[in-house]
Design a protein around this motif. Structure first.
Motif, PDB file in Angstrom:
ATOM      1  N   GLU A 200       0.740   8.784  -6.169  1.00  9.14           N
ATOM      2  CA  GLU A 200       0.275  10.099  -5.718  1.00  9.14           C
ATOM      3  C   GLU A 200       1.240  11.211  -6.117  1.00  9.14           C
ATOM      4  OE1 GLU A 200      -0.726  10.323  -1.601  1.00  9.14           O
ATOM      5  OE2 GLU A 200      -2.447   8.994  -1.852  1.00  9.14           O
TER       6      GLU A 200
ATOM      7  N   LYS B 259       1.152   3.935  -3.021  1.00 13.15           N
ATOM      8  CA  LYS B 259       0.859   5.341  -2.725  1.00 13.15           C
ATOM      9  C   LYS B 259       2.023   6.225  -3.178  1.00 13.15           C
ATOM     10  CE  LYS B 259      -0.220   8.399   1.139  1.00 13.15           C
ATOM     11  NZ  LYS B 259      -0.381   8.484   2.601  1.00 13.15           N
TER      12      LYS B 259
ATOM     13  N   GLU C 110       0.833  -1.207   0.000  1.00 14.67           N
ATOM     14  CA  GLU C 110       0.000   0.000   0.000  1.00 14.67           C
ATOM     15  C   GLU C 110       0.866   1.254   0.000  1.00 14.67           C
ATOM     16  OE1 GLU C 110      -2.550   2.272   3.374  1.00 14.67           O
ATOM     17  OE2 GLU C 110      -3.024   0.145   3.104  1.00 14.67           O
ATOM     18  N   LYS C 111       1.900   1.266   0.820  1.00 12.43           N
ATOM     19  CA  LYS C 111       2.771   2.436   0.907  1.00 12.43           C
ATOM     20  C   LYS C 111       3.576   2.637  -0.380  1.00 12.43           C
ATOM     21  CE  LYS C 111       3.084   2.867   5.899  1.00 12.43           C
ATOM     22  NZ  LYS C 111       2.764   4.285   6.038  1.00 12.43           N
TER      23      LYS C 111
END
Length: 91
Positions: A90, A86, A82-83
């Motif tokens: 992003e 991201k 997830e990190k």
């Protein structure tokens, strides 16, 4: 340029346990560089204070030279993915 910087110590049991899992996950992200800094226990206290590291392993997610996220302590596969996603998607 994307980087995951992992700070460890040679005596950290969690660091040793996570190392192969993290290496395997990073194979799925060829455009993200994994940088591992393994610090000896004798010099780690100064290093931890200098970079405000709360515990090891410590992870810094870096985009174009800027730290955009951090994680301290053990990390699960879903959280690491997830990190990284991201970090890539992003901004």
């Amino acid at each position: 340029m994307y980087k995951v910087v992992e700070i460890t110590t040679p005596t950290c049991a969690v660091c040793k346990m996570l190392k192969p899992m993290i290496a395997k996950i990073m194979e799925s992200y060829p455009h993200v560089t994994l940088c591992v800094a393994d610090h000896e226990d004798t010099d780690i206290q100064h290093f931890l204070q200098e970079f405000s590291i709360k515990s090891v392993p410590a992870f810094f997610f870096v985009k174009e030279g800027e730290t955009v996220d951090t994680h301290f302590g053990a990390i699960t596969v879903p959280v690491l993915k997830e990190k990284i996603n991201k970090l890539i998607n992003e901004g």
